[in-house]
Design a protein around this motif. Structure first.
Motif, mmCIF file in Angstrom:
data_model
loop_
_atom_site.group_PDB
_atom_site.id
_atom_site.type_symbol
_atom_site.label_atom_id
_atom_site.label_comp_id
_atom_site.label_asym_id
_atom_site.label_seq_id
_atom_site.Cartn_x
_atom_site.Cartn_y
_atom_site.Cartn_z
ATOM 1 N N SER A 130 2.391 2.359 -3.576
ATOM 2 C CA SER A 130 1.636 3.058 -4.135
ATOM 3 C C SER A 130 1.434 4.526 -3.901
ATOM 4 C CB SER A 130 0.108 2.489 -4.422
ATOM 5 O OG SER A 130 -0.436 2.659 -3.282
ATOM 6 N N ALA A 159 -8.588 10.229 -5.106
ATOM 7 C CA ALA A 159 -8.689 8.933 -5.958
ATOM 8 C C ALA A 159 -8.209 7.623 -5.495
ATOM 9 C CB ALA A 159 -7.529 9.299 -7.112
ATOM 10 N N LEU A 160 -7.777 7.778 -4.352
ATOM 11 C CA LEU A 160 -7.169 6.517 -3.649
ATOM 12 C C LEU A 160 -8.253 5.529 -3.494
ATOM 13 C CD1 LEU A 160 -4.687 7.735 -1.314
ATOM 14 C CD2 LEU A 160 -4.131 6.286 -3.166
ATOM 15 N N SER A 161 -9.590 6.200 -3.095
ATOM 16 C CA SER A 161 -10.622 5.469 -2.858
ATOM 17 C C SER A 161 -11.456 4.762 -4.199
ATOM 18 C CB SER A 161 -11.695 6.138 -2.163
ATOM 19 O OG SER A 161 -12.245 7.303 -2.834
ATOM 20 N N ASP A 162 -10.970 5.157 -5.337
ATOM 21 C CA ASP A 162 -11.396 4.628 -6.675
ATOM 22 C C ASP A 162 -11.111 3.240 -6.726
ATOM 23 O OD1 ASP A 162 -12.709 7.158 -7.009
ATOM 24 O OD2 ASP A 162 -11.195 7.839 -8.353
ATOM 25 N N GLY A 163 -9.718 2.926 -6.209
ATOM 26 C CA GLY A 163 -9.317 1.605 -6.503
ATOM 27 C C GLY A 163 -9.675 0.446 -5.488
ATOM 28 N N ASP A 164 -9.301 -0.716 -5.794
ATOM 29 C CA ASP A 164 -9.914 -1.836 -5.133
ATOM 30 C C ASP A 164 -9.530 -1.700 -3.675
ATOM 31 O OD1 ASP A 164 -11.249 -2.890 -7.195
ATOM 32 O OD2 ASP A 164 -9.605 -4.066 -7.995
ATOM 33 N N MET A 175 0.902 -1.303 -0.030
ATOM 34 C CA MET A 175 0.156 0.054 -0.006
ATOM 35 C C MET A 175 0.903 1.091 0.014
ATOM 36 S SD MET A 175 -2.506 1.341 2.874
ATOM 37 C CE MET A 175 -1.946 0.293 3.830
ATOM 38 N N GLU A 223 -5.589 13.506 -5.448
ATOM 39 C CA GLU A 223 -5.013 12.098 -5.109
ATOM 40 C C GLU A 223 -5.526 11.518 -4.067
ATOM 41 O OE1 GLU A 223 -0.527 12.931 -6.805
ATOM 42 O OE2 GLU A 223 -1.023 13.725 -4.726
ATOM 43 N N ASP A 253 -12.257 1.987 0.923
ATOM 44 C CA ASP A 253 -13.410 2.600 0.858
ATOM 45 C C ASP A 253 -13.599 3.872 0.729
ATOM 46 O OD1 ASP A 253 -14.532 -0.107 0.543
ATOM 47 O OD2 ASP A 253 -14.615 -0.196 2.695
#
Length: 131
Positions: free
Chosen positions: A4, A17-22, A1, A14, A25
């Protein structure tokens, strides 16, 4: 983690956007002092990452030019964020800020909601600390 994340504090976009990934939440900028102007841009130095049943508190360290995990708390019962948040406040030495005050200040500073609105509707914003 941590691999990234950039080797600098996060821009709000930014962090969002972190919550856009798998797996993540919600990303919440955690401390008012953790939002600073860097190179003319607002940057986030402290965050809480809400994942399925875990909350992780992260802090950006200037000297190391990187992020560190301050706390990882089980959030199965919905109370893990309190321990993670308090650990981050303690780690940063913010003895004069409690969790609820930090949340209100984040809302006004980062999201641009006028302090008068937050203070005139405390029940709406205090509910954030109950989630």
């Amino acid at each position: 983690m941590l691999d990234s994340l950039p080797d600098r504090p996060l821009a709000k976009a930014e962090a969002d956007a972190l919550s856009d990934g798998d797996g993540i939440d919600l990303v919440f900028p955690a401390t008012p002092e953790g939002i600073r102007e860097d190179d003319g841009h607002q940057r986030i130095h402290d965050v809480l990452l809400f994942m399925e049943e875990t909350v992780v508190a992260l802090a950006y360290l200037e000297a190391e030019r990187g992020w560190t995990v301050v706390a990882t708390e089980d959030d199965e019962d919905g109370n893990g964020y309190e321990a993670a948040y308090d650990s981050l406040l303690e780690y940063r030495g913010y003895d004069d800020i409690d969790r609820e005050d930090a949340m209100r200040r984040i809302i006004t500073e980062l999201y641009g909601i006028p302090p008068e609105l937050v203070e005139s509707n405390p029940e709406k914003f205090d509910a954030l600390s109950d989630t």
